[in-house]
Design an enzyme around this catalytic site. Structure first.
Site, PDB file in Angstrom:
ATOM      1  N   ALA B  35       0.843  -1.208   0.000  1.00  0.00           N
ATOM      2  CA  ALA B  35       0.000   0.000   0.000  1.00  0.00           C
ATOM      3  C   ALA B  35       0.874   1.251   0.000  1.00  0.00           C
ATOM      4  CB  ALA B  35      -0.894   0.002   1.233  1.00  0.00           C
ATOM      5  N   ASP B  36       0.416   2.306  -0.708  1.00  0.00           N
ATOM      6  CA  ASP B  36       1.074   3.603  -0.544  1.00  0.00           C
ATOM      7  C   ASP B  36       0.212   4.438   0.393  1.00  0.00           C
ATOM      8  OD1 ASP B  36      -1.049   4.666  -2.034  1.00  0.00           O
ATOM      9  OD2 ASP B  36       0.105   4.790  -3.889  1.00  0.00           O
ATOM     10  N   SER B  37       0.604   5.701   0.616  1.00  0.00           N
ATOM     11  CA  SER B  37      -0.102   6.487   1.632  1.00  0.00           C
ATOM     12  C   SER B  37      -1.580   6.685   1.281  1.00  0.00           C
ATOM     13  CB  SER B  37       0.592   7.832   1.820  1.00  0.00           C
ATOM     14  OG  SER B  37       0.619   8.526   0.586  1.00  0.00           O
ATOM     15  N   ASP B  39      -3.451   4.582  -0.475  1.00  0.00           N
ATOM     16  CA  ASP B  39      -4.135   3.304  -0.233  1.00  0.00           C
ATOM     17  C   ASP B  39      -4.507   3.172   1.248  1.00  0.00           C
ATOM     18  OD1 ASP B  39      -3.942   2.138  -2.846  1.00  0.00           O
ATOM     19  OD2 ASP B  39      -1.817   1.765  -2.478  1.00  0.00           O
TER      20      ASP B  39
END
Lengths: 416, 78
Positions: B35-37, B39
């Protein structure tokens, strides 16, 4: 400063009549209509209940589910067509300098469905804003260019062009100009649109712009026919790889055609109606010819804007007659929107592809659905009605005009 | 698996496109599940929606693993 030559080295298309360039071109030549009752939402209460939608398409065949979810449909279409064009061009196989490869991508509207969905969620809630973090980056019109660059690591010039139905021709002309000025070696260009939504169809119905021939969708888009009653909304994408001629030759690229020139003008007249004498349309074709250093007599085929609207289809042939004089009876004219519908910001891209393939194969796709001549249109001009026509096509010109009075023409010619 | 945990796991599978086997209690959204921020912000919103709770931003910052999400929700879900 000497300008560089620019050539087309890759094509991609996702259209209502074919999901690849090959399918699209074959459908154009066979005169297939892409119109059918709308499947993406319940249109039973709409004045127009049909459109030219993409068919037999599952985005998950092309894009990982997790990634696809973060893309509005207009970006999904962009990714699919850009990928086809990239593979076709084999550009990356030559290990090029990716700092010098750009993306310039047009769309008239951008992520309309995303905007509609997020707004609907908010209105159905208790007034507490709970907007998805991907809402803005899904919706904004420049994001398709961003996604294409991220997928391929293309670090050159990158932006979107927005000029309604002229958007992707503006993208192509900008790409052409940047390459010939030496600002980039290659540019992925074209456009995409996905406006067959409640707000898209409802909005264009509100403008009285769409055909309402619900009993016969496949004959509704009938440019230059006396009984035309508006355009048929389409969706999809077209992608072109434009490349510096020397760069393309050096890597042994397949070359479809040369980009000869581009013209841009404005009607400065009305937000949606064309100038009745087609002044902007005249000027833009004159500008494009001048830019290409060609004479009117050099043009063999004009892929017209020809949307099947009452006014536009009268103004454009007038403008052609003004610019091309006697030669307007010798060249072929066709509106491929009779088959694809009107892809708005993607129209210029898929119609440029039609021109490029006409130049490559020496055959002109037809204007289908011609039943009755309109006395207000000079039918001595050859509109390529109903059947494709074989002829030598050395030079083809593509016109696109957008709400706001934006006019664009791009010219493609055989590489010599 | 508790009801809350199975609902949390299925949201994560759906949003992050990962396999169920990867969604262990210790798994970190960003380090293990890709996940990125953005997400992560979306995941928190989905938990709020699914369990009808509000997770304040300063609390959300402390929810970085599957286990932390399940404990927070177990504690606060009505």
């Amino acid at each position: 400063m000497e300008l560089k030559r620019v050539v087309v080295t890759g094509l991609g298309a996702l259209t209502p009549i074919g999901n690849t360039v090959e399918e699209y071109w074959n459908a154009l030549l066979s005169g297939k209509s892409g119109a059918a009752p709308i499947k993406q939402f319940d249109a039973s209460k709409f004045k127009t209940q049909f459109a030219c939608e993409i068919k037999n398409f599952d985005v998950n065949d092309f894009i990982d589910r997790k990634d696809a979810r973060k893309l509005d449909q207009f970006s999904q279409y962009a990714m699919v067509s850009a990928t086809e064009a990239m593979v076709d061009s084999q550009l990356l196989e030559s290990n090029p300098n990716r700092d010098r490869i750009g993306v310039i991508w047009g769309s008239g509207i951008g992520g309309l469905k995303t905007l509609q969905d997020e707004h609907e969620d908010f209105m159905n809630g208790d007034g507490t804003p709970k907007f998805n973090p991907f809402f803005i980056p899904k919706m904004i019109v420049d994001i398709a260019a961003g996604h294409i660059s991220i997928k391929y690591g293309l670090r050159g010039p990158n932006y979107a062009t927005v000029s309604a139905c002229a958007s992707s021709t503006n993208a192509i002309i900008d790409a052409f100009n940047l390459i010939r000025l030496g600002k980039a070696d290659a540019i992925v260009t074209g456009g995409s649109e996905a406006a067959v939504t409640i707000m898209g169809v409802g909005g264009f119905n509100g403008l009285r712009a769409l055909s309402m021939r619900n009993d016969s969708p496949e004959t509704a888009s009938r440019p230059f026919d006396k009984d035309r009653d508006g355009f048929v909304l389409g969706e999809g994408a077209g992608a072109l790889i434009l490349e510096d001629y020397d760069h393309a030759i050096k890597r042994g690229a397949k070359i479809y055609a040369e980009v000869a020139g581009g013209g841009m003008s404005s009607d400065a007249y009305h937000i949606t109606a064309p100038h009745p004498d087609g002044i902007g349309a005249r000027n833009v074709m004159i500008e494009a010819l001048k830019d290409a250093e060609l004479q009117p007599e050099d043009v063999d085929y004009i892929n017209v804007h020809g949307t099947s609207t009452p006014l536009g289809d009268i103004a454009e042939p007038k403008a052609i007659k003004h610019v091309f004089g006697e030669h307007s009876y010798k060249l072929n004219i066709s509106s491929t929107k009779s088959m694809t519908g009107h892809l708005l910001g993607a129209a210029g891209a898929i119609e440029a592809i039609a021109c490029i393939l006409a130049v490559k194969h020496d055959i002109v796709p037809p204007t289908i659905n011609h039943f009755t001549d309109d006395p207000e249109i000079d039918n001595k001009m050859n509109f390529t009605f109903n059947k494709a026509q074989k002829r030598k096509v050395d030079v083809a010109l593509s016109n696109t005009f957008g709400f706001g009075g934006h006019n664009t023409s791009a010219i493609f010619k055989k590489l010599k | 698996m508790s009801d809350i945990k199975s609902r949390v796991v299925s949201i994560i599978i759906d949003k992050l496109g990962v396999e169920e086997a990867e969604v262990t209690t210790e798994a970190s959204f960003t380090n293990d599940l890709g996940a990125d921020s953005l997400d992560t912000v979306e995941l928190i919103m989905e938990f709020e929606k699914e369990f009808n709770i509000a997770i304040p931003d300063d609390q959300a910052e402390n929810i970085q693993t599957v286990g932390q999400a399940v404990s927070y929700i177990t504690e606060h879900a009505k």
